[in-house]
Write an enzyme that holds these catalytic residues in place. Structure first.
Site, short mmCIF file in Angstrom:
data_model
loop_
_atom_site.label_atom_id
_atom_site.label_comp_id
_atom_site.label_asym_id
_atom_site.label_seq_id
_atom_site.Cartn_x
_atom_site.Cartn_y
_atom_site.Cartn_z
N LYS A 54 52.91 48.16 63.54
CA LYS A 54 54.28 48.70 63.45
C LYS A 54 55.02 48.45 64.75
CE LYS A 54 53.20 52.28 60.07
NZ LYS A 54 54.05 52.12 58.90
N HIS B 83 44.60 55.84 61.89
CA HIS B 83 45.98 55.72 62.38
C HIS B 83 46.31 56.72 63.50
CE1 HIS B 83 46.15 53.29 58.89
NE2 HIS B 83 46.52 54.21 58.03
N LYS C 286 50.26 64.82 52.98
CA LYS C 286 51.02 64.33 51.83
C LYS C 286 51.95 65.46 51.41
CE LYS C 286 48.38 60.61 51.17
NZ LYS C 286 48.87 59.34 51.69
C1 BG6 Z 1 47.33 54.27 54.40
C2 BG6 Z 1 46.78 55.46 53.69
O1 BG6 Z 1 46.40 53.77 55.32
O2 BG6 Z 1 48.51 54.62 55.10
C3 BG6 Z 1 47.82 56.05 52.75
O3 BG6 Z 1 45.62 55.12 52.96
C4 BG6 Z 1 49.11 56.31 53.48
O4 BG6 Z 1 47.33 57.25 52.16
C5 BG6 Z 1 49.54 55.09 54.26
O5 BG6 Z 1 50.09 56.67 52.52
C6 BG6 Z 1 50.74 55.40 55.12
O6 BG6 Z 1 51.23 54.21 55.66
P1 BG6 Z 1 52.75 54.04 56.07
O7 BG6 Z 1 52.83 52.69 56.68
O8 BG6 Z 1 53.54 54.19 54.81
O9 BG6 Z 1 53.04 55.15 57.02
#
Ligand code: BG6
Length: 486
Positions: free
Chosen positions: A180, A238, A336
Site C-alpha cells: 500500500k 498486516h 469486521k
Molecule cells: C485480507 C483479509 O488479508 O485483508 C481480509 O484476509 C481483509 O479479511 C483484507 O478484509 C483487508 O484488506 P484491505 O486491503 O481491504 O484493507
C-alpha cells in the site's frame, strides 16, 4: 520502471484472488506500459479450459473488477493475447508435462514466477512437483500468501515444505499491506526527513495506535474466517507489519534484508502476552446483528450457523521491550462490521513539558501525526498555532494536511500492482522473510493459549460500532482514547 520478460504462472488461476486482484493488477501494469512485449501469463488450475476459454474468463473478470473508464480496447486485447492456460492437478502428475512444454517452448532465459493463489496445503505438493518436473532454476521465483500457517508449528512446516525446493531468496511471501502506498510512505516520512527521527522514541512519543477497521462482514468466507479469526487473519500479518515499520530502527540501507533484519528485531522485542497480563492487554469479540454499510445486517453467529468463539474483532496493547520504546504502548485494533472503513496509524506525541501561556489561551494539545492508509490516504500532522485575529493569545489545534488525492493526480495503484512486478524485479523489500513470519507466530501463539487457559469470554459488539466497550475501557484505563477517525 519496466521489467525483464517473464512468464507468470498463476496456480489457482481461476480462483477468487486471480479474478479480483491478480488479473486486474497485471492489466493495470500493462495499461501503464510496464509489461514487456514478451511477458506471458499462464493460468493453471484443475478447470478444463483452453487458452481461448481462459481469455474469455479473464475478460469477464476484468470487466467486473477494472473501472470501465480504464478498460481500453487495445490494451485489453493485447493483455488477453498474453494469456495461456494449462489444466493441472497439484496432487498428481497430471498436466505437469504440459506446463513444462509450454514454458520450454519460449525459453529465452526469461524470469519464471509461480504464484500460488491456492490453499496452503497445496504449497508443499506444488513446490515438490515443480522440482520433480525440472521447473526450478536460478531465474525461478515462488510467490505465496497467507494463511502462512495457523500457528508457529504449522508455519515452520509450511516454510520447510517450500524451503526444501526453493532458496529463501526465491520465495516471495506477500503481505499486501506492504504494497500500500501509505505504508511505503511511512518509510519515506521516517527516513527521508530529518524532523521526525529525533522525536521518534519514548522521550517524545506517548503511545501509538494502529487501527484497521472494516465495515464488511465475513459474508461467504464464514467457513475460512471461523478457522482463522481477526487475530490470525489480520494481526499476525498486516497489523504486526505496520507496527514493525513504525517501531524499527533506521536500516543501514533500503536493501531487503537490511529492512527485514530491523523488523525482525522489533518482533523479537515484543513483550509476551501471557496468562498474567491477558485480561489487561487483549479484548476479543464478535459482532452481533446491527448496522452494515447498506442497512441492517446479521450477526457473525447467524451467518456462520453454528456456535463459535472465533473473534471478528480484537484489540491489543503491545509493548516493545527495547531502549527506544520502553513504556510506550502500541494499541492495535481490527475488526469486521465496524463503524467505518478506516485504517490508520496514529503517533501521539507527549505534551509540552510546561505551558508558557496563561489559562485564557487554552492548554496546548499534544501533537499528533496521523497516517491514513485508507480509504482516503493522507498524512496529517496536528500542531498548535495562535488562533488568528486581534483577540490576544488563544491557542488552536490545526492539521498540516497532505491529502494524496488533492495533491497528486495519479490513480492510487492497488498493492498487488507493485508487488507482482517486484517479484520479477527480484526485490524482496516488501515481502516477509521466513524468520519474520515465524517470530510473529511466536508472539501470537501464547495469546491463544492464554485465552484458552483463562477461558476469557469472547465479548460482543453491535455491527456498525467501534467494537465492544471493553476495548474502549482497555485504552481509557491508561488515560488515553481511541482515535475514531475524522
Ligand atoms: C485480507 C483479509 O488479508 O485483508 C481480509 O484476509 C481483509 O479479511 C483484507 O478484509 C483487508 O484488506 P484491505 O486491503 O481491504 O484493507
Amino acid at each position: 520502471i519496466p521489467v525483464a520478460p517473464f512468464d507468470y504462472v498463476l496456480f489457482g488461476g481461476t480462483g477468487d484472488l486471480a479474478q479480483r486482484k491478480l488479473l486486474p493488477a497485471l492489466y493495470h501494469r500493462d495499461l501503464d506500459g510496464q509489461l514487456p512485449d514478451a511477458a506471458r501469463l499462464i493460468g493453471a488450475s484443475r478447470a478444463e479450459f483452453d487458452a481461448d476459454g481462459y481469455q474469455a474468463f479473464a475478460r469477464e473478470a476484468l470487466e467486473q473488477h477494472v473501472p470501465a473508464t480504464l478498460l481500453e480496447a487495445e490494451c485489453l486485447e493485447r493483455f488477453l493475447a498474453r494469456l495461456d492456460y494449462v489444466a493441472i492437478d497439484a496432487m498428481s502428475d497430471d498436466g505437469w508435462n504440459d506446463l513444462k512444454s509450454m514454458l520450454d517452448a519460449r525459453d529465452d532465459g526469461r524470469i519464471r514466477a509461480y504464484y500460488l493463489a491456492v490453499g496452503p496445503r497445496l504449497f508443499g505438493p506444488i513446490a515438490e512437483r515443480l522440482d520433480k518436473f525440472d521447473l526450478i532454476d536460478e531465474r525461478t521465483r515462488l510467490v505465496i500468501e497467507k494463511p502462512l500457517g495457523h500457528d508457529l508449528d504449522s508455519a515452520i512446516a509450511l516454510n520447510n515444505a517450500v524451503g526444501a525446493h526453493f532458496r529463501e531468496d526465491q520465495v516471495f511471501r506477500i503481505d499486501h499491506y506492504l504494497g500500500k502506498e501509505t505504508v511505503q510512505n511511512l518509510l519515506a516520512l521516517r527516513f527521508a526527513n530529518v524532523m521526525f527521527e529525533p522525536l521518534w522514541n519514548a522521550a517524545h512519543i506517548d503511545h501509538v495506535q494502529i487501527t484497521v477497521a472494516e465495515t464488511v462482514g465475513v459474508g461467504d468466507r464464514a467457513g475460512y474466517y471461523n478457522r482463522s479469526g481477526a487475530m490470525r487473519d489480520m494481526v499476525q500479518n498486516h497489523l504486526l507489519q505496520l507496527l514493525c515499520l513504525v517501531a524499527m530502527e533506521p536500516p543501514a540501507s533500503g536493501e531487503a534484508d537490511s529492512i527485514r533484519d530491523e523488523k525482525l528485531k522489533v518482533l523479537r522485542s515484543l513483550r509476551p502476552i501471557t496468562g498474567e497480563n491477558i485480561e489487561a492487554t487483549t479484548v476479543r469479540a464478535q459482532y452481533k446483528a446491527g448496522a452494515g454499510p447498506d442497512g441492517k445486517v446479521d450477526g457473525f453467529l447467524d451467518e456462520l450457523g453454528e456456535a463459535s468463539d472465533t473473534e471478528t474483532f480484537v484489540s491489543l496493547k503491545a509493548e516493545i521491550d527495547n531502549w527506544r520504546w520502553a513504556g510506550v504502548p502500541f494499541y492495535m485494533r481490527t475488526g469486521k462490521r465496524m463503524a467505518m472503513r478506516m485504517s490508520e496509524i496514529v503517533i501521539q506525541f507527549r505534551s509540552v513539558p510546561h505551558s508558557v501561556f496563561g489559562s485564557g489561551a487554552g492548554a496546548p494539545v499534544a501533537n499528533q501525526l496521523v497516517l491514513r492508509l485508507q480509504p482516503d490516504e493522507f498524512v496529517k500532522q496536528w500542531i498548535m498555532i495562535k488562533d488568528p485575529g486581534p483577540g490576544g493569545m488563544r491557542l488552536k489545534h490545526v492539521p498540516l494536511d497532505m491529502s494524496f488525492a488533492e495533491n497528486f493526480d495519479e490513480r492510487a495503484p492497488d498493492a498487488y500492482e507493485r508487488l507482482l512486478l517486484d517479484v520479477i524485479r527480484g526485490n524482496q523489500t516488501l515481502f516477509m522473510r521466513r524468520d519474520e513470519v515465524e517470530a510473529a507466530w511466536r508472539w501470537i501463539d501464547p495469546i491463544f493459549e492464554a485465552w484458552e487457559d483463562r477461558s476469557q469470554a469472547v465479548r460482543s459488539y453491535t455491527a456498525g460500532t467501534w467494537g465492544p466497550s471493553q476495548s474502549i475501557a482497555m485504552i481509557e484505563r491508561d488515560g488515553r482514547t481511541w482515535n475514531d477517525g475524522d
